[in-house]
Write an enzyme that holds these catalytic residues in place. Structure first.
Site, mmCIF file in Angstrom:
data_model
loop_
_atom_site.group_PDB
_atom_site.id
_atom_site.type_symbol
_atom_site.label_atom_id
_atom_site.label_comp_id
_atom_site.label_asym_id
_atom_site.label_seq_id
_atom_site.Cartn_x
_atom_site.Cartn_y
_atom_site.Cartn_z
ATOM 1 N N ARG A 222 0.871 -1.188 0.000
ATOM 2 C CA ARG A 222 0.000 0.000 0.000
ATOM 3 C C ARG A 222 0.901 1.229 0.000
ATOM 4 N NH1 ARG A 222 -5.425 1.681 3.296
ATOM 5 N NH2 ARG A 222 -6.217 0.164 1.803
ATOM 6 N N GLN B 137 -10.179 -3.831 -3.709
ATOM 7 C CA GLN B 137 -11.495 -3.334 -3.321
ATOM 8 C C GLN B 137 -12.540 -3.664 -4.380
ATOM 9 O OE1 GLN B 137 -12.190 -1.418 -0.317
ATOM 10 N NE2 GLN B 137 -14.210 -2.109 -0.957
ATOM 11 N N ASP C 100 -17.125 7.214 -2.163
ATOM 12 C CA ASP C 100 -15.886 7.075 -1.383
ATOM 13 C C ASP C 100 -15.669 8.426 -0.682
ATOM 14 O OD1 ASP C 100 -13.410 6.351 -0.376
ATOM 15 O OD2 ASP C 100 -12.379 6.280 -2.319
HETATM 16 N N1 NVA Z 1 -9.924 6.825 -1.725
HETATM 17 C C1 NVA Z 1 -9.613 6.414 -0.379
HETATM 18 C C2 NVA Z 1 -9.827 4.944 -0.223
HETATM 19 C C3 NVA Z 1 -9.576 4.408 1.152
HETATM 20 C C4 NVA Z 1 -9.797 2.943 1.259
HETATM 21 C C5 NVA Z 1 -8.175 6.782 -0.053
HETATM 22 O O1 NVA Z 1 -7.310 6.587 -0.908
HETATM 23 O O2 NVA Z 1 -7.930 7.285 1.043
HETATM 24 N N1 CP Z 2 -11.392 0.056 2.121
HETATM 25 C C1 CP Z 2 -10.134 -0.002 2.601
HETATM 26 O O1 CP Z 2 -9.180 -0.272 1.866
HETATM 27 O O2 CP Z 2 -10.034 0.263 3.923
HETATM 28 P P1 CP Z 2 -8.695 0.467 4.758
HETATM 29 O O3 CP Z 2 -8.104 1.788 4.339
HETATM 30 O O4 CP Z 2 -9.157 0.467 6.192
HETATM 31 O O5 CP Z 2 -7.755 -0.651 4.469
#
Ligand code: NVA
Ligand code: CP
Length: 313
Positions: free
Chosen positions: A100, A130, A228
């Protein structure tokens, strides 16, 4: 060697087996095979996470493997060691990588230079774990007992809010892969980053998607209304402006009612009730947000099992 960096890393002909495996792993949780037995999978995270981190750690464990969580700042990558050297070194120790990060190019480099499967656990550009878990969640309902992937075909998803974010981008790729229609509504000026158009170009993307600034137009005839957060991780300094321009795109009971009767509400979570969605919608019987969250576990286990099999000598 198979990686999962973007939706299209699985071809249409592979989806049936993948979704079927997710269904089987879900049904047989606690008593299925352990294809990661004897393996360690490292998870390099540069951003916060609840669902992704926990579902991967639990999933690796349930597949018989050992999850090794590495906060980017705790390893030398956070002090400037190159992605290339990190990829080479970790490939000598572990059997798979879950990453990530901010820059999508980092996961691409880890995959290109390393010699083990790499999974994108969210970048600024895409969040494919996701969308695959989301699609499985819908297929469980629409394809009950039958053709999971086929049940998605022809359905329409409306994405409302930050139409240029990673989850929106991923749903553009995902909808086209699953044979769904997608309409996105959001304010102008918050389009996808140029890297997304470049990616579509490299993919030879010929699929369709519509943009509108009218959320009611986007949700017309939609089977799913998706949103989102308005402020994704890394965008915090734009918070005030984003809330100002995205406010007309909140998912309210009235907006959900303008979709098809029986349409589902989806959100990748975490949610900010009172911003992109009302508490009433989050709590409504049409909301399937916690099924989405749970299915992260089952779909990611299916993805890891598939990648591990492809990596066997
Ligand atoms: N668009 C959001 C998704 C979190 C799971 C982010 O990148 O923070
Ligand atoms: N939806 C999702 O990826 O959640 P987290 O940021 O908690 O991992």
């Amino acid at each position: 060697m198979k990686h999962f960096l973007k939706e299209t890393d699985f071809g249409p002909s592979e989806l049936g087996a993948l979704f079927g495996l997710a269904r089987e792993l879900k049904a047989k949780r606690g008593r299925h095979a352990t294809p990661l037995a004897g393996q360690t999978w490292a998870m390099i995270f540069s951003k916060s996470s609840t669902r992704t981190r926990v579902s991967f750690e639990v999933g690796i464990h349930e597949l018989g493997g050992n999850p090794l969580f590495l906060n980017k700042n705790d390893i030398q990558l956070g002090r400037g060691e190159t992605i290339a050297d990190t990829a080479r070194v970790l490939s000598r120790f572990v059997h798979g990588l879950v990453v990530r990060t901010f820059d999508h190019d980092e996961v691409q480099q880890l995959a290109d230079i390393g010699t083990i499967p790499v999974i994108n656990a969210l970048t600024d550009l895409l969040h494919p774990c996701q969308t695959f878990a989301d699609a499985f969640t819908l297929a469980e309902r629409w394809g009950r007992g039958g053709d999971l992937v086929g049940s998605l075909r022809g359905r329409k998803i409306a994405f409302v809010g930050d139409r240029g974010c990673n989850v929106a981008n991923s749903w553009i790729l995902g909808a086209n892969l699953f044979g769904m229609k997608i309409s996105l509504a959001g304010p102008t000026g918050f389009d996808a980053a140029p890297e997304f158009d470049q990616l579509l170009g490299r993919e030879g993307f010929a699929g369709g998607y519509q943009f509108t600034t009218d959320p009611f137009e986007a949700v017309r005839d939609a089977d799913v209304v998706y949103t989102d957060v308005w402020v994704s991780m890394g965008k915090e300094e734009e918070t005030a402006e984003r809330i100002r321009v995205m406010s007309p795109f909140a998912v309210t009971p009235a907006l959900l009612a303008a979709a098809k009767p029986g349409a589902f509400f989806m959100h990748c979570l975490p949610a900010h009730a009172g911003q992109e969605v009302t508490q009433e919608v989050l709590d409504s019987p049409r909301s399937i947000i916690f099924d989405q969250a749970e299915n992260r576990l089952h779909m990611q286990k299916a993805i890891m099992a598939t990648l591990a099999l492809s990596a066997r000598p």
